[in-house]
Write an enzyme that holds these catalytic residues in place. Structure first.
Site, PDB file in Angstrom:
ATOM      1  N   ILE A 279       0.868  -1.452   0.089  1.00  8.10           N
ATOM      2  CA  ILE A 279       0.028  -0.041   0.105  1.00  8.10           C
ATOM      3  C   ILE A 279       1.027   1.299  -0.086  1.00  8.10           C
ATOM      4  O   ILE A 279       1.811   1.391   0.757  1.00  8.10           O
ATOM      5  CB  ILE A 279      -0.856   0.086   1.304  1.00  8.10           C
ATOM      6  CG1 ILE A 279      -1.606  -1.153   1.609  1.00  8.10           C
ATOM      7  CG2 ILE A 279      -1.931   1.210   0.965  1.00  8.10           C
ATOM      8  CD1 ILE A 279      -2.582  -1.800   0.189  1.00  8.10           C
ATOM      9  N   LYS A 280       0.750   2.134  -1.055  1.00  2.50           N
ATOM     10  CA  LYS A 280       1.298   3.220  -1.048  1.00  2.50           C
ATOM     11  C   LYS A 280       0.734   4.534  -0.270  1.00  2.50           C
ATOM     12  O   LYS A 280      -0.552   4.622  -0.503  1.00  2.50           O
ATOM     13  CB  LYS A 280       1.579   3.605  -2.597  1.00  2.50           C
ATOM     14  CG  LYS A 280       2.524   2.927  -3.492  1.00  2.50           C
ATOM     15  CD  LYS A 280       2.489   3.445  -4.566  1.00  2.50           C
ATOM     16  CE  LYS A 280       3.629   4.396  -5.027  1.00  2.50           C
ATOM     17  NZ  LYS A 280       3.825   4.906  -6.512  1.00  2.50           N
ATOM     18  N   ILE A 281       1.494   4.971   0.718  1.00  2.00           N
ATOM     19  CA  ILE A 281       1.345   6.205   1.453  1.00  2.00           C
ATOM     20  C   ILE A 281       2.477   7.391   1.246  1.00  2.00           C
ATOM     21  O   ILE A 281       3.562   6.988   1.389  1.00  2.00           O
ATOM     22  CB  ILE A 281       1.451   5.799   2.996  1.00  2.00           C
ATOM     23  CG1 ILE A 281       0.128   4.695   2.931  1.00  2.00           C
ATOM     24  CG2 ILE A 281       1.018   6.931   3.668  1.00  2.00           C
ATOM     25  CD1 ILE A 281       0.046   4.009   4.571  1.00  2.00           C
TER      26      ILE A 281
END
Length: 367
Positions: free
Chosen positions: A137-139
């Site tokens: 998951i890209k944050i």
């Protein structure tokens, strides 16, 4: 495998593709790049999905199946389907590398970049929706994103931290990562398969700094054109080496099976035609890094890249470049702060286009 991509891989770089679409998956293109050009992972972002979802045709069957759902639901279904299918393609690589590679990243809604709790919530939703152990998951590495990174890792969720431009922010990202892994350990999660990369953006730094150097116009300034981005990234790698070698918290976690958060070179397509089209690959080769490339850059590397080690022994030279920039009055913090703000704004603009394109698709297939 091509000689240059194999050499790049052999010298410690995991080659990931910075692109994904339904067409790329269904045509066999992704599998071909895995087989022939050493691709071992994929990154996506709102701009990539905007390009994919603007195409008329590839997503129509799923849109028709979804019916007249709201556009946010449709976007979630379309994008997570692509990511899920891509993770399945990479599953063998993930298992062969103990989940170091074989990763596919999907980003939280960029409109949440400054909302910690909403980012945490959506990270969990995306992770559960994709439902694959080799997803990430890209944050974004905004100040508000840092605690969300820690909280997401603490739940045992793998994270790709994106939009890092400065050494200072990168150090905060590493600290957020180590704290997240420590919390994951305290929460009873198996650390072995929690993956993380820190996406450090490269070419955009040269684009911004070169404009300032051109405005200066002096011989000293001209001599520095095209050097800031690589120097900045090489110093980031120096920090990576030092932090993970010297942080006692990390030593204890690594003993329990935790894996380092690797630097990932992002924005590696060359934007200035005067520079080599392999510049941001060939000049950043070192062990334990990822380089995510648009296909054009990957093809250039395969055709005429070098792939030899190119970071070791460059730290003094890199620091000297940054010092010279400062002496010319270029405040790199101002540059990187602006690049972060611009990066968030660009992704939001892309997301707005995704909403419009998918709504158009919903209307089209439903008559």
């Amino acid at each position: 495998m091509t000689e240059a991509t194999q050499r790049t891989s052999d010298n410690g770089v995991s080659i990931w593709l910075d692109d994904l679409s339904r067409t790329r998956i269904e045509s066999g293109s992704l599998q071909d790049l895995i087989k022939n050009k050493n691709v071992v992972g994929v990154t996506t972002n709102p701009s990539i999905f905007q390009k994919a979802l603007s195409q008329v045709g590839p997503y129509d069957a799923q849109l028709k199946e979804l019916g007249k759902v709201d556009v946010e639901t449709a976007i979630r279904e379309l994008t997570t389907t692509d990511v899920r299918n891509a993770t399945d393609i990479f599953r063998d690589i993930a298992e062969a590398t103990d989940f170091v590679d074989g990763r596919v990243s999907i980003e939280v809604d960029p409109r949440l970049a400054h909302e910690t709790e909403a980012t945490e919530k959506q990270a969990v939703e995306l992770w559960e929706k994709v439902n694959r152990p080799n997803a990430m998951i890209k944050i974004p590495a905004t100040l508000e994103g840092l605690p969300a990174i820690t909280a997401t890792l603490a739940k045992g969720i793998s994270v790709n931290v994106t939009l890092i431009f400065s050494i200072e922010r990168y150090e905060q990202v590493i600290d957020a990562f180590i704290e997240g892994i420590a919390q994951a350990d305290a929460n009873g999660h198996d650390l072995k398969h929690i993956g993380s990369v820190a996406s450090f953006f490269v070419s955009r730094v040269d684009t911004a700094v070169d404009k300032l150097l051109e405005a200066n116009g002096s011989d000293e300034a001209k001599a520095l054109e095209g050097k800031a981005a690589v120097a900045n990234a090489r110093l980031a790698y120096k920090l990576f080496e030092e932090k993970f070698a010297n942080d006692p918290r990390w030593a204890a976690l690594e003993a329990k099976g935790a894996k380092k958060q690797r630097p990932l070179w992002a924005s590696t397509g060359t934007k200035n035609a005067a520079y080599s089209d392999c510049k941001y690959v060939d000049e950043l080769v070192a062990p334990n890094v990822v380089n995510t490339m648009p296909e054009k850059t990957l093809n250039a590397l395969a055709d005429h890249g070098n792939g030899a080690p190119s970071i070791k022994g460059t730290y003094e030279e890199s620091q000297a470049i940054m010092d010279k920039l400062a002496a010319l009055g270029i405040n790199i913090k101002d540059v990187t702060d602006q690049l972060e703000a611009d990066g968030v704004a660009k992704f939001i603009a892309s997301w707005d286009s995704v909403i419009a394109d998918v709504q158009s698709g919903i209307d089209r297939v439903n008559g």
